[in-house]
Design a protein around this motif. Structure first.
Motif, PDB file in Angstrom:
ATOM      1  N   LYS A 143       0.822  -1.213   0.000  1.00 57.86           N
ATOM      2  CA  LYS A 143       0.000   0.000   0.000  1.00 57.86           C
ATOM      3  C   LYS A 143       0.853   1.259   0.000  1.00 57.86           C
ATOM      4  O   LYS A 143       0.444   2.289  -0.549  1.00 57.86           O
ATOM      5  CB  LYS A 143      -0.930  -0.005   1.234  1.00 57.86           C
ATOM      6  CG  LYS A 143      -1.963  -1.133   1.223  1.00 57.86           C
ATOM      7  CD  LYS A 143      -2.939  -1.003   0.044  1.00 57.86           C
ATOM      8  CE  LYS A 143      -3.969  -2.122   0.046  1.00 57.86           C
ATOM      9  NZ  LYS A 143      -4.832  -2.078  -1.165  1.00 57.86           N
ATOM     10  N   ASP A 144       1.990   1.210   0.638  1.00 56.55           N
ATOM     11  CA  ASP A 144       2.846   2.400   0.736  1.00 56.55           C
ATOM     12  C   ASP A 144       3.685   2.492  -0.547  1.00 56.55           C
ATOM     13  O   ASP A 144       4.618   1.711  -0.751  1.00 56.55           O
ATOM     14  CB  ASP A 144       3.746   2.255   1.973  1.00 56.55           C
ATOM     15  CG  ASP A 144       4.596   3.502   2.212  1.00 56.55           C
ATOM     16  OD1 ASP A 144       5.047   4.121   1.218  1.00 56.55           O
ATOM     17  OD2 ASP A 144       4.814   3.821   3.394  1.00 56.55           O
ATOM     18  N   PRO A 154      -0.871   4.437  -8.714  1.00 58.77           N
ATOM     19  CA  PRO A 154      -1.028   4.402  -7.252  1.00 58.77           C
ATOM     20  C   PRO A 154      -2.487   4.340  -6.798  1.00 58.77           C
ATOM     21  O   PRO A 154      -2.794   3.715  -5.783  1.00 58.77           O
ATOM     22  CB  PRO A 154      -0.382   5.725  -6.795  1.00 58.77           C
ATOM     23  CG  PRO A 154       0.568   6.076  -7.895  1.00 58.77           C
ATOM     24  CD  PRO A 154      -0.041   5.567  -9.158  1.00 58.77           C
ATOM     25  N   ARG A 155      -3.379   4.950  -7.582  1.00 58.35           N
ATOM     26  CA  ARG A 155      -4.789   4.935  -7.180  1.00 58.35           C
ATOM     27  C   ARG A 155      -5.342   3.501  -7.125  1.00 58.35           C
ATOM     28  O   ARG A 155      -6.147   3.162  -6.261  1.00 58.35           O
ATOM     29  CB  ARG A 155      -5.619   5.794  -8.141  1.00 58.35           C
ATOM     30  CG  ARG A 155      -6.705   6.630  -7.461  1.00 58.35           C
ATOM     31  CD  ARG A 155      -7.568   7.315  -8.481  1.00 58.35           C
ATOM     32  NE  ARG A 155      -7.892   6.451  -9.615  1.00 58.35           N
ATOM     33  CZ  ARG A 155      -8.769   5.417  -9.557  1.00 58.35           C
ATOM     34  NH1 ARG A 155      -9.396   5.132  -8.442  1.00 58.35           N
ATOM     35  NH2 ARG A 155      -8.970   4.671 -10.623  1.00 58.35           N
ATOM     36  N   GLU A 186      -4.546   1.586  -3.975  1.00 54.47           N
ATOM     37  CA  GLU A 186      -5.491   1.858  -2.900  1.00 54.47           C
ATOM     38  C   GLU A 186      -6.726   0.956  -2.992  1.00 54.47           C
ATOM     39  O   GLU A 186      -7.200   0.414  -1.998  1.00 54.47           O
ATOM     40  CB  GLU A 186      -5.937   3.320  -3.038  1.00 54.47           C
ATOM     41  CG  GLU A 186      -6.082   4.060  -1.747  1.00 54.47           C
ATOM     42  CD  GLU A 186      -6.382   5.523  -2.071  1.00 54.47           C
ATOM     43  OE1 GLU A 186      -7.352   6.050  -1.515  1.00 54.47           O
ATOM     44  OE2 GLU A 186      -5.650   6.124  -2.917  1.00 54.47           O
ATOM     45  N   GLU A 187      -7.209   0.773  -4.220  1.00 53.03           N
ATOM     46  CA  GLU A 187      -8.426  -0.022  -4.407  1.00 53.03           C
ATOM     47  C   GLU A 187      -8.200  -1.523  -4.233  1.00 53.03           C
ATOM     48  O   GLU A 187      -9.097  -2.238  -3.773  1.00 53.03           O
ATOM     49  CB  GLU A 187      -8.975   0.228  -5.822  1.00 53.03           C
ATOM     50  CG  GLU A 187     -10.172  -0.671  -6.123  1.00 53.03           C
ATOM     51  CD  GLU A 187     -10.716  -0.515  -7.545  1.00 53.03           C
ATOM     52  OE1 GLU A 187     -10.394   0.495  -8.202  1.00 53.03           O
ATOM     53  OE2 GLU A 187     -11.459  -1.419  -7.982  1.00 53.03           O
TER      54      GLU A 187
END
Lengths: 343, 343, 343, 343
Positions: free
Chosen positions: B105-106, B121-122, B125-126
């Motif tokens: 996630k990071d 990166p989006r 997150e999903e």
């Protein structure tokens, strides 16, 4: 004083095996080890078993340095030694090629199987085929030796006494051979990955393999007639070792066991096992022996010869050291006296 | 009607394993299998075990064809799925990435360990981390699943009950892990040749391995505090199988055997062995199980958890099929019901 | 003149390895090799790698013949040497036991782990633990040496400098060890068949293993306090080699690389690899070395020491020959100078 | 309703393989599994891959329980089924023997090779040799089937089309065969230890092997004349797989590829590979296929046939299930539809 020795292309398996054997040789000194790709890096960083034994870096190949050596081994891919040997020979350096450049006398045959033009046909003529059991005297006198292929060593030693004495039907010879994967060299390739070649067995090159014409040439020379054996190689899920299972039909009555024992009685590296034995590849792991056993199932005219070698030792680096010893006038078994590693 | 499934990059080991498992899946149809390099050649010419099962050629990847699929697996190297997933998701196609693009996630941590800029990166997150034993409900609802790494699957399932219940000293967790070479993929490389990796054992990447931050992220999420286990991987001289030997110190009294049995009672693919057992990797060869055994030598506070998986099944393709079944609303164990191959 | 050497129980793997090493020893002569079961049969019929090297038959054990030897090796199961050593010692014959009879000083502990009464507790007191890196002077003076176990050799050499200097938390030492199957000996057993142990990996004896008290005894002696490490052994799908992965916590600041290099600077058979290395078991295959590498992941207080040996050489027969050389006043590395066999 | 099935002697490799295959069979139920030695212990404690699949204990063999089965497999050593089959047949239970008791029609030949008196010569007469590709109709009607040996299956399927059509010189047939060690069974023996058979290759039983008369009988029946091939088996350093390399001389012109493709066009488990292929044992690992490739080096009269099977599947348990399906009127490939496990 120790003689200087060079190794061209020492980053493959025949290279590291030459280094292992020569590191304990009392009469020679490894003075020059080349690798274009790894020039400047330590030999023992690539081969950590040699830490404490080989205190050298790989060098880029240079003829001046090489020609200071008494003898240079080419542990290179096919097609390299044929371009470099002449310069070294001219400088008085002896040469042993562990690749195939000087093995096949018929240049057309060589060019067909190896897919390139030969760069020095004249040297092919001069080169001695380095099977001591067949050509010891010529090897002693040679400047240039073609070290035999691994399969041809196991197959030729297995059939030699029968062919020399004219005891078998030469149209009916079959060599079913099996090799560990180190025979394929230390190249990054998919088909020799552990995940591909491990826990697996297959034949390959059944349509034709480069070692077949080499075997055919030697057996034909011995028989004074054309011999063209069927040759089928297979890949074993292990690292070292060749096992040749050889089939022939007797054309005359023969007592096989004494025949082989007498033929090889004075050979330091051919060991004829007791009748009924089954030689194991592990019995020669790391050692320069060829171990042979003879069978005649049902006492008929069918002969089955079993012949094992370590492909990297008697099939490559060990036989090369044996040839070097002969060429330099040293005791033939120097640095080759260790038994195999079992288990 | 069967759902259409695509596999991008099906020439590696996770690819062939997806094909093997999906070929017997009653509810899906492998309709599109891509390989840039091998486009036009038959799948079963590369993988002869699939003769009679997969009647397809590799295609060059094309988004139109892929977006007709209900779900697409990326069995590609790291850095591919992150560039292609959005288009497919926009077309309504679900995506499971068997590489690492969506696991961490990071983004900064990911970019450090994987050595490239992240392209989406989006989507990170999903993405749902596809460990059903932890995230089953979210996986069912997900469009995009990050299939866990092989080592993280074995380690996380082995430690999960202890971390969830807060029973161990989180500063003192050690994961000593061992993997067969298929975990390194079907790439031509020297260090995974049979002649290099066979008959040999070594640790690697002791200074740091990409699976460590993945394990740390999952355990930290469960513990609601930072967990940073020591992680040392080793290479086994065999093809399939991971064995994790996990060391932790109890910080509170606990009855381990019932704890694990209850935690995994309803899990179809986690098998807690009787107390005192030593799980063998071969017990899960070709099967989607994680088998776990618990030890407390001398009944002290030291816990030793042994956890085994087949790295290509529960550690990759099998878990991906399990995730696919969840995402498509199918029975979770469809096409995953076969026992392991022993011996 | 060569000293006469006897080997009791030479049909196992430590026996054949002693024969392999001693066959090239210039100062000793293998004069007597016993096996109750195979008395009268040739040694090289059982071990064909020794054809041409060992021209002997197995004899039934007889004290007269053994007591003519300068030194006798017991390569027997546990419980044999303790019954026979006194007679030989009384006759002036030195003894090295490769089994466990004289390793553990606390008789009660020994009897618990080995499941039998000890027949000669007084000799246990006298026996020197044959780890030359720890006890060289005492070994030189000894009549009776207890050759260390294979795991204890790899683990002790890996931890020695840290424990001697008091640099680690002694309550937090973990030894995760992995061994090839030759460590289990040449006994007909199902669990070490190729079809069982091949292509497989598992831990064993996690609840307790006989080598744990041996390691604990040595480390406790060095530390002058009780040390009781966690010890988890595993079975590798290969023949030779032990890899110990050792975990400890620094209790004081330390510069590990120079510490180890200095400690082992004069040791002929301990090789400290460059920082960041990963020693491979194959680098010591057939050789008497212990190779060690040091890691401190993230430069924290966690130390990871990697230590490899060949269990049959430095872990058994090689170390026994090293001890013999010391006991007979010979150069310590005689017959132990060969590099490992790689690949 | 599912038919009840019994397995006598299920603790060996053919036993566990029968259990693995039958555990997913929709039409039969394993109701009775015997082992004298392990009666009372759980099957899945011995074979942990079956946890969750086989919920049974081993029972001591009892005829009442066995005769309630529709069919009983004997996965026992040679000499057991011949004593027990009659009682079961009398009770209406069908029998498949995976050992050799009913394979050889000539009782004198059988008694010579198997070293015991035959207990039920009359049943030998009745028994059908269970090679479906040769005897499908008779198997369907049989009460008693002799499941073929592993080598004979690979060799016979490889030579069948040539012999049926009378295309080869029957005095000149050579079968050079190689088998993984699981063919030697799950018995504690020194020569199949990993430390003995691993990383090693050898021939065995060159003077004569029990599978030779079995092959000779089948080929002679097909040829309507005596065929007595040379048969040389070898031991591979791996677990599963047989590779037969078959040599024959064409006595008439023939187009091999279509010949084989037509002969096996309707066979569900014989797969003729494209011309020029080299079948790999791993392509059939765990699967019931025999894969065959045809070669004619140099387009001469020498034929080389390559034939691979998994010795535990098409060479034993898989073929037995195939026979059971035929005998019980079920679809022939039930429970045998899985592809091989590669890598």
């Amino acid at each position: 004083m120790k003689r200087k020795i060079g190794i061209v292309g020492a980053t493959g398996y025949t290279g590291v095996e030459l280094l292992r054997l020569l590191s304990s040789h009392p009469d020679v000194e490894i003075s020059y080890v080349t690798s274009r790709e790894h020039a400047g890096s330590r030999v023992d960083a690539m081969f950590p078993n040699l830490r404490g034994y080989v205190d050298l870096e790989f060098s880029a190949p240079a003829n001046d340095a090489l020609s200071e050596c008494a003898l240079v081994f080419f542990a290179t891919p096919n097609g390299i030694a044929m371009k470099s040997a002449q310069v070294l020979l001219d400088a008085g350096t002896k040469v042993i090629d562990l690749a195939a450049d000087f093995r096949i006398k018929d240049i057309a045959v060589w060019e067909k199987w190896y897919g390139m033009r030969h760069a020095s046909p004249r040297l092919v003529e001069e080169a001695v085929y380095g099977l001591p059991e067949l050509n010891r005297a010529q090897i002693r006198a040679a400047r240039l030796v073609a070290n035999p292929g691994c399969y041809p060593t196991a197959v030729t030693l297995g059939l030699l006494p029968l062919v020399e004495k004219g005891l078998i039907d030469l149209d009916n010879v079959i060599a079913d051979t099996k090799s560990g994967v180190s025979g394929a060299g230390r190249k990054a390739e998919v088909h020799t990955l552990l995940a591909e070649a491990g826990d697996n067995f297959k034949a390959y090159a059944v349509a034709g393999h480069r070692h077949q014409p080499e075997i055919a040439q030697t057996l034909s020379n011995i028989a004074h007639q054309s011999v063209n054996p069927v040759f089928v190689p297979h890949l074993l899920p292990m690292i070292r070792g060749i096992h040749a299972t050889l089939y022939a039909k007797l054309s005359a009555e023969a007592d096989l066991q004494p025949l082989y024992q007498q033929r090889y009685a004075n050979e330091p590296f051919v060991d004829v096992l007791p009748a009924g034995s089954h030689p194991e590849t592990r019995s020669v792991r790391g050692a320069n022996f060829c171990r042979i056993a003879l069978h005649r199932p049902g006492n008929g005219d069918q002969v089955v010869v079993l012949s094992v070698i370590d492909n990297l030792v008697k099939g490559a680096a060990g036989q090369a050291v044996q040839n070097m010893n002969l060429m330099l006038g040293l005791a033939e078994n120097t640095a080759l006296r260790q038994p195999g590693l079992l288990p």
